[in-house]
Structures are given as C-alpha cells and as structure tokens.
Motif scaffolding. Sequence first.
Motif, short mmCIF file in Angstrom:
data_model
loop_
_atom_site.label_atom_id
_atom_site.label_comp_id
_atom_site.label_asym_id
_atom_site.label_seq_id
_atom_site.Cartn_x
_atom_site.Cartn_y
_atom_site.Cartn_z
N GLN A 20 18.23 -38.30 -60.05
CA GLN A 20 16.82 -37.98 -60.16
C GLN A 20 16.44 -36.76 -59.31
O GLN A 20 15.67 -35.91 -59.73
CB GLN A 20 15.99 -39.18 -59.72
CG GLN A 20 15.94 -40.29 -60.72
CD GLN A 20 15.07 -41.41 -60.23
OE1 GLN A 20 13.95 -41.59 -60.68
NE2 GLN A 20 15.59 -42.16 -59.29
N LEU A 36 14.58 -33.61 -60.96
CA LEU A 36 13.19 -33.27 -60.62
C LEU A 36 13.08 -31.87 -60.03
O LEU A 36 12.02 -31.25 -60.09
CB LEU A 36 12.59 -34.31 -59.67
CG LEU A 36 13.15 -34.46 -58.26
CD1 LEU A 36 12.48 -33.50 -57.29
CD2 LEU A 36 12.95 -35.90 -57.78
N LEU A 67 11.04 -38.31 -67.51
CA LEU A 67 9.87 -38.09 -66.67
C LEU A 67 10.12 -37.13 -65.50
O LEU A 67 9.30 -36.25 -65.23
CB LEU A 67 9.32 -39.43 -66.17
CG LEU A 67 8.67 -40.30 -67.25
CD1 LEU A 67 8.21 -41.63 -66.66
CD2 LEU A 67 7.51 -39.58 -67.91
N THR A 110 9.97 -33.63 -67.01
CA THR A 110 8.82 -33.14 -67.77
C THR A 110 7.48 -33.28 -67.07
O THR A 110 6.56 -32.51 -67.35
CB THR A 110 8.74 -33.87 -69.13
OG1 THR A 110 8.64 -35.28 -68.90
CG2 THR A 110 9.99 -33.58 -69.96
N VAL A 111 7.32 -34.26 -66.20
CA VAL A 111 6.03 -34.44 -65.51
C VAL A 111 6.11 -33.74 -64.16
O VAL A 111 6.78 -34.20 -63.24
CB VAL A 111 5.71 -35.94 -65.32
CG1 VAL A 111 4.37 -36.10 -64.61
CG2 VAL A 111 5.69 -36.65 -66.66
N LEU A 112 5.41 -32.60 -64.04
CA LEU A 112 5.56 -31.72 -62.89
C LEU A 112 4.27 -31.63 -62.09
O LEU A 112 3.18 -31.81 -62.61
CB LEU A 112 5.96 -30.31 -63.37
CG LEU A 112 7.11 -30.23 -64.39
CD1 LEU A 112 7.35 -28.78 -64.78
CD2 LEU A 112 8.37 -30.86 -63.83
N ASP A 113 4.43 -31.32 -60.81
CA ASP A 113 3.27 -31.08 -59.96
C ASP A 113 2.96 -29.58 -59.93
O ASP A 113 3.53 -28.79 -60.68
CB ASP A 113 3.49 -31.64 -58.56
CG ASP A 113 4.68 -31.00 -57.85
OD1 ASP A 113 5.14 -29.91 -58.28
OD2 ASP A 113 5.16 -31.60 -56.87
N SER A 114 2.05 -29.19 -59.05
CA SER A 114 1.62 -27.78 -58.99
C SER A 114 2.73 -26.86 -58.50
O SER A 114 2.64 -25.64 -58.66
CB SER A 114 0.40 -27.65 -58.08
OG SER A 114 0.70 -28.15 -56.78
N GLY A 134 9.23 -32.31 -60.18
CA GLY A 134 9.00 -33.63 -60.74
C GLY A 134 9.00 -34.69 -59.65
O GLY A 134 8.95 -34.39 -58.46
N LYS A 135 9.05 -35.95 -60.07
CA LYS A 135 9.09 -37.08 -59.14
C LYS A 135 10.29 -37.96 -59.46
O LYS A 135 10.71 -38.04 -60.61
CB LYS A 135 7.81 -37.94 -59.26
CG LYS A 135 6.55 -37.30 -58.77
CD LYS A 135 5.38 -38.27 -58.92
CE LYS A 135 4.09 -37.65 -58.41
NZ LYS A 135 2.95 -38.60 -58.57
N TRP A 162 10.92 -40.96 -60.49
CA TRP A 162 10.09 -42.04 -61.02
C TRP A 162 10.71 -43.42 -60.82
O TRP A 162 10.01 -44.35 -60.43
CB TRP A 162 9.83 -41.79 -62.51
CG TRP A 162 8.80 -40.74 -62.74
CD1 TRP A 162 8.98 -39.39 -62.65
CD2 TRP A 162 7.44 -40.94 -63.07
NE1 TRP A 162 7.81 -38.73 -62.92
CE2 TRP A 162 6.85 -39.66 -63.18
CE3 TRP A 162 6.66 -42.07 -63.30
CZ2 TRP A 162 5.51 -39.49 -63.52
CZ3 TRP A 162 5.32 -41.90 -63.64
CH2 TRP A 162 4.76 -40.62 -63.73
#
Length: 301
Positions: free
Chosen positions: A59, A63, A138, A141-145, A149-150, A152
């Motif tokens: 992960q 990320l 996740l 694809t799910v990103l912060d500024s 990523g995290k 998850w």
Amino acid sequence: MESFRKWVQSISFFLTNGYWGFLVSGTIYQGPLKVLCSPGLNCYSCPAATTFCPIGSLQQLLLGLRMTLPAGQFYLGAYVVGCMGMLGALCGRMICGWICPFGLFQELLHKIPTRKFAVAAWLTWGKYLCLLLFVIVLPLTVLDSFAMGKPWFCQFICPAGTLQAGIPLVLMQPDIRNAVGILYLHKLTILLLFVLWAVFSYRPFCRTTCPLGAFYGLFNGVSLIRLKFNKDNCTKCGACHEVCPVDLRFNETPNSRECIGCLQCSTKACRFNAISLEIGGLAFNSAQPPPDKPVQQTHSP
C-alpha cells in the motif's frame, strides 16, 4: 501433526515479533531486520515486530507511486511484490495455516467452548474484493492535495494492526493516547467483531477479509509445496470433509484457493493415501491403508 503445526505457528510468531526491548524503550523496532518481508500478516508498527508487513508495504508503494516514479524508485515495489510472489510460489496458502500470527490468534479463540457456525461460502469472496479495492484501487485513485493516496486497508480495516500496534502503542505512549479519536474506536470495533466471530467460526478474518490470504490463494495450484490428490486411491468416503476446518471437500476441490494446508485431511482423515504432501513434485504420504482394506484379487483367465 496438529500439535507440530501449533509449535511452528508459535515459533513463527516469536521470530517475526522478536524485539521485546520495546517494554523498556517504548518504541518500535527499527533495526536491520526490518527490511525483511514477513510471510504472514504482521503489522510493521507492532513494537515487537522485526519484519515488515507485505500488505502494508504494498500500500505504501501504491499510495506514493506518482511521487516515486519520477525519482526512479519503482524498484522498491518490485522488491515487495517479488517477496510476496516468491512466498506464494513456494507455499501458497500454507503460509496462512502454518506461519501467520493473526491466524494463530483466531485459532486459539476458536478453542473457547461454544456452539460453532460455518462461514457462508459467498463471504469468502470478500477477501478478493478487499485486496482489489482497499489495497490496490483506492490507494492509487483517491488522492489528497499532495497527490498522495492513503493506506486504506491498514488505516481503516486491518484488525491485526489494531491488535499488534494500535492497542500497545496507545498504552505505551501518552501522546498517542491523548490523540485517540473516532478512527481508533472504529478500528477497535472491527477488531472486537472479528474476535467475537472467531470464537464461533473458524478463522473468519482469514476466510472473508484478509487480502494477503487472497493473494497467496492464487498460488495454491502451482506452489512448490502443496497437497496432492490421487483420485485413483480415493474411496469417496467423505472423511476429509468432516475434518476440514475451512469446510472444504478436498476430493471434490483439490488445490482450492481456500485451503490453508493444515494437513488435517491427510493426517487425520484419509486412510487410503489419496491425499499427500507434495514438495517439488515428490509426494510424501502420511497415512497407511487400514488393516481391514480388502486385498484386490487377480484372477487368471
């Protein structure tokens, strides 16, 4: 054989969690062994852990993949995935049955005397969804500024991490204890649910949620060490069905991705050498034909 397996599981636990100096230092181990991949699900942040968790490390790679590619550090991912692949190719899910510390923890819980319940077959697909969604998709694809990523699975699900790292660190470090919030309570609730479930059902986390077990299961049919089925010796007596802790019918589904290689079907049930342990193509039988097995007669014409 079952007693021997428990000894192997216990020794494996202490080998991958061999740093007990944390009781004095109050910090996690950061020594040279931390570059080694733990075969089972064993949290990197556990104070006693001497190795890294393959799922957690995978992960971390995914990320931050967008950050590491320009820096030319993608080789780190090849190392993690390569370690996982070699372990899977060597043993498949026998790692789950013989080495994983959290698997041993669930087995011990299951020994508590209560009424036992089977795990619904459709729930076993959950671990593949967990591997695909929470470990791979996740974090990518799910990103912060900062375009990161995290982790998850580790952050929001993993009960092994809560048990091995979350609880000990909260107890040892006041700063962390003062920062406990909703996320910690959420993880604690997940751990409690799996602990209670493990009392009534055999290894529920391994069978329904563990992404590492899902990955290793993909190698069950091709691993160097595996169970081999000899259909010519099988009498279809069903004895292997009765002893399988994960509710498999080995003679009907040999090399199933759900098999954890505990060997109970071979050593406790089958008396006709229909199931054997195969290592590098060599079969090792653990049972002998029963004394009352009829001898086949050969008739001359």
